[in-house]
Design a protein around this motif. Sequence first.
Motif, PDB file in Angstrom:
ATOM      1  N   THR A   1       0.832  -1.201   0.000  1.00 25.35           N
ATOM      2  CA  THR A   1       0.000   0.000   0.000  1.00 25.35           C
ATOM      3  C   THR A   1       0.865   1.249   0.000  1.00 25.35           C
ATOM      4  N   THR A   2       1.924   1.238   0.796  1.00 21.33           N
ATOM      5  CA  THR A   2       2.829   2.378   0.868  1.00 21.33           C
ATOM      6  C   THR A   2       3.500   2.612  -0.476  1.00 21.33           C
ATOM      7  N   ARG A   3       3.919   1.535  -1.129  1.00 23.63           N
ATOM      8  CA  ARG A   3       4.564   1.678  -2.438  1.00 23.63           C
ATOM      9  C   ARG A   3       3.629   2.360  -3.431  1.00 23.63           C
ATOM     10  N   TRP A   4       2.373   1.924  -3.481  1.00 29.28           N
ATOM     11  CA  TRP A   4       1.419   2.503  -4.426  1.00 29.28           C
ATOM     12  C   TRP A   4       1.036   3.925  -4.048  1.00 29.28           C
ATOM     13  N   LEU A   5       0.870   4.200  -2.769  1.00 32.28           N
ATOM     14  CA  LEU A   5       0.535   5.563  -2.339  1.00 32.28           C
ATOM     15  C   LEU A   5       1.663   6.539  -2.648  1.00 32.28           C
ATOM     16  N   ALA A   6       2.884   6.149  -2.330  1.00 28.56           N
ATOM     17  CA  ALA A   6       4.030   7.021  -2.610  1.00 28.56           C
ATOM     18  C   ALA A   6       4.146   7.291  -4.100  1.00 28.56           C
ATOM     19  N   THR A   7       3.979   6.257  -4.907  1.00 34.15           N
ATOM     20  CA  THR A   7       4.060   6.425  -6.356  1.00 34.15           C
ATOM     21  C   THR A   7       2.942   7.334  -6.861  1.00 34.15           C
ATOM     22  N   ALA A   8       1.734   7.131  -6.364  1.00 38.62           N
ATOM     23  CA  ALA A   8       0.600   7.949  -6.816  1.00 38.62           C
ATOM     24  C   ALA A   8       0.771   9.415  -6.433  1.00 38.62           C
ATOM     25  N   ILE A   9       1.275   9.682  -5.239  1.00 46.07           N
ATOM     26  CA  ILE A   9       1.446  11.070  -4.816  1.00 46.07           C
ATOM     27  C   ILE A   9       2.568  11.730  -5.615  1.00 46.07           C
ATOM     28  N   ILE A  10       3.647  10.998  -5.884  1.00 48.36           N
ATOM     29  CA  ILE A  10       4.732  11.543  -6.708  1.00 48.36           C
ATOM     30  C   ILE A  10       4.212  11.877  -8.099  1.00 48.36           C
ATOM     31  N   VAL A  11       3.478  10.952  -8.709  1.00 51.70           N
ATOM     32  CA  VAL A  11       2.928  11.193 -10.050  1.00 51.70           C
ATOM     33  C   VAL A  11       1.947  12.364 -10.023  1.00 51.70           C
ATOM     34  N   GLY A  12       1.162  12.481  -8.961  1.00 52.87           N
ATOM     35  CA  GLY A  12       0.243  13.606  -8.841  1.00 52.87           C
ATOM     36  C   GLY A  12       0.962  14.943  -8.751  1.00 52.87           C
ATOM     37  N   CYS A  13       2.031  15.006  -7.965  1.00 52.34           N
ATOM     38  CA  CYS A  13       2.820  16.244  -7.867  1.00 52.34           C
ATOM     39  C   CYS A  13       3.445  16.593  -9.211  1.00 52.34           C
ATOM     40  N   VAL A  14       3.997  15.585  -9.880  1.00 57.66           N
ATOM     41  CA  VAL A  14       4.624  15.815 -11.180  1.00 57.66           C
ATOM     42  C   VAL A  14       3.581  16.272 -12.195  1.00 57.66           C
ATOM     43  N   ALA A  15       2.415  15.631 -12.186  1.00 51.77           N
ATOM     44  CA  ALA A  15       1.362  16.010 -13.130  1.00 51.77           C
ATOM     45  C   ALA A  15       0.923  17.456 -12.903  1.00 51.77           C
ATOM     46  N   ALA A  16       0.793  17.868 -11.649  1.00 50.64           N
ATOM     47  CA  ALA A  16       0.401  19.248 -11.360  1.00 50.64           C
ATOM     48  C   ALA A  16       1.474  20.231 -11.821  1.00 50.64           C
ATOM     49  N   ASN A  17       2.746  19.888 -11.618  1.00 56.35           N
ATOM     50  CA  ASN A  17       3.836  20.762 -12.062  1.00 56.35           C
ATOM     51  C   ASN A  17       3.860  20.885 -13.584  1.00 56.35           C
ATOM     52  N   VAL A  18       3.728  19.765 -14.269  1.00 51.62           N
ATOM     53  CA  VAL A  18       3.748  19.774 -15.732  1.00 51.62           C
ATOM     54  C   VAL A  18       2.504  20.479 -16.279  1.00 51.62           C
ATOM     55  N   TYR A  19       1.366  20.280 -15.644  1.00 45.73           N
ATOM     56  CA  TYR A  19       0.129  20.943 -16.043  1.00 45.73           C
ATOM     57  C   TYR A  19       0.302  22.458 -16.016  1.00 45.73           C
ATOM     58  N   GLU A  20       0.931  22.940 -14.959  1.00 49.35           N
ATOM     59  CA  GLU A  20       1.180  24.373 -14.875  1.00 49.35           C
ATOM     60  C   GLU A  20       2.237  24.814 -15.886  1.00 49.35           C
ATOM     61  N   TRP A  21       3.253  23.994 -16.086  1.00 47.37           N
ATOM     62  CA  TRP A  21       4.322  24.312 -17.040  1.00 47.37           C
ATOM     63  C   TRP A  21       3.784  24.413 -18.465  1.00 47.37           C
ATOM     64  N   LEU A  22       2.792  23.601 -18.801  1.00 54.93           N
ATOM     65  CA  LEU A  22       2.178  23.644 -20.130  1.00 54.93           C
ATOM     66  C   LEU A  22       1.282  24.858 -20.320  1.00 54.93           C
ATOM     67  N   GLY A  23       1.013  25.600 -19.263  1.00 53.77           N
ATOM     68  CA  GLY A  23       0.257  26.833 -19.363  1.00 53.77           C
ATOM     69  C   GLY A  23      -1.233  26.702 -19.098  1.00 53.77           C
ATOM     70  N   PHE A  24      -1.672  25.560 -18.606  1.00 56.96           N
ATOM     71  CA  PHE A  24      -3.095  25.369 -18.340  1.00 56.96           C
ATOM     72  C   PHE A  24      -3.550  26.005 -17.030  1.00 56.96           C
ATOM     73  N   ALA A  25      -2.602  26.336 -16.177  1.00 56.88           N
ATOM     74  CA  ALA A  25      -2.941  26.941 -14.885  1.00 56.88           C
ATOM     75  C   ALA A  25      -1.829  27.891 -14.473  1.00 56.88           C
ATOM     76  N   ASP A  26      -2.146  28.788 -13.575  1.00 53.45           N
ATOM     77  CA  ASP A  26      -1.155  29.701 -13.019  1.00 53.45           C
ATOM     78  C   ASP A  26      -1.294  29.652 -11.502  1.00 53.45           C
ATOM     79  N   LEU A  27      -0.598  28.712 -10.886  1.00 50.94           N
ATOM     80  CA  LEU A  27      -0.762  28.458  -9.460  1.00 50.94           C
ATOM     81  C   LEU A  27       0.395  28.989  -8.618  1.00 50.94           C
ATOM     82  N   THR A  28       1.522  29.270  -9.233  1.00 48.86           N
ATOM     83  CA  THR A  28       2.717  29.613  -8.488  1.00 48.86           C
ATOM     84  C   THR A  28       2.663  31.038  -7.963  1.00 48.86           C
ATOM     85  N   ARG A  29       3.421  31.282  -6.920  1.00 44.48           N
ATOM     86  CA  ARG A  29       3.518  32.639  -6.391  1.00 44.48           C
ATOM     87  C   ARG A  29       4.790  33.319  -6.867  1.00 44.48           C
ATOM     88  N   ILE A  30       5.665  32.562  -7.586  1.00 39.89           N
ATOM     89  CA  ILE A  30       6.902  33.113  -8.135  1.00 39.89           C
ATOM     90  C   ILE A  30       6.831  32.988  -9.655  1.00 39.89           C
TER      91      ILE A  30
END
Length: 173
Positions: A73-102
């Motif tokens: 369970t820990t292996r899958w949760l850690a992997t899912a959260i990492i992929v979620g963080c990466v997806a959010a970063n890439v989503y913003e990098w592609l210009g679909f959102a503007d979430l950063t404060r910098i």
Amino acid sequence: LMLIIAFNRPSFCWPALLPLGFLVARVFDAVVLERYSVVTLGTHQFYVMIMLANLFVTVLFILIPSTERGMATTRWLATAIIVGCVAANVYEWLGFADLTRIPGRMSGYLEDPNQSPILICLLLGVLFTVNPNFWWNMAVVGVATVGIAVTLGRSGMAVFAAMVLPYIAIHFR
């Protein structure tokens, strides 16, 4: 959840929960007592959200591995959260959102460009600990590299390299 874990065999080591007391006291102080206000990150609620995210990850990854099927369970949760963080970063990098404060740096849903690499590196440490499969871990490292690189954070990349390079060196054949 704590009662299930407490009566699970093999039993859970209660002193392992003591460090959580400090995190809970800190969150309680910020949320309920509000003895101080941190507005350098935007609003005080944003600071509280960062503390709650770190507390949540810490609690999950202390409690879950203590159950019988906790390692998987820990292996899958850690992997899912990492992929979620990466997806959010890439989503913003592609210009679909503007979430950063910098401006110019990507942060994903955490709003601070340094928080995402911190969370990813925390979870990579957990993943390296609970998952003996080297190639699975390297696949997750490959995905995490993209997420950390788009944040443009020097310290995040330095910590990432300090975690991944020794792990690869240990498993080098």
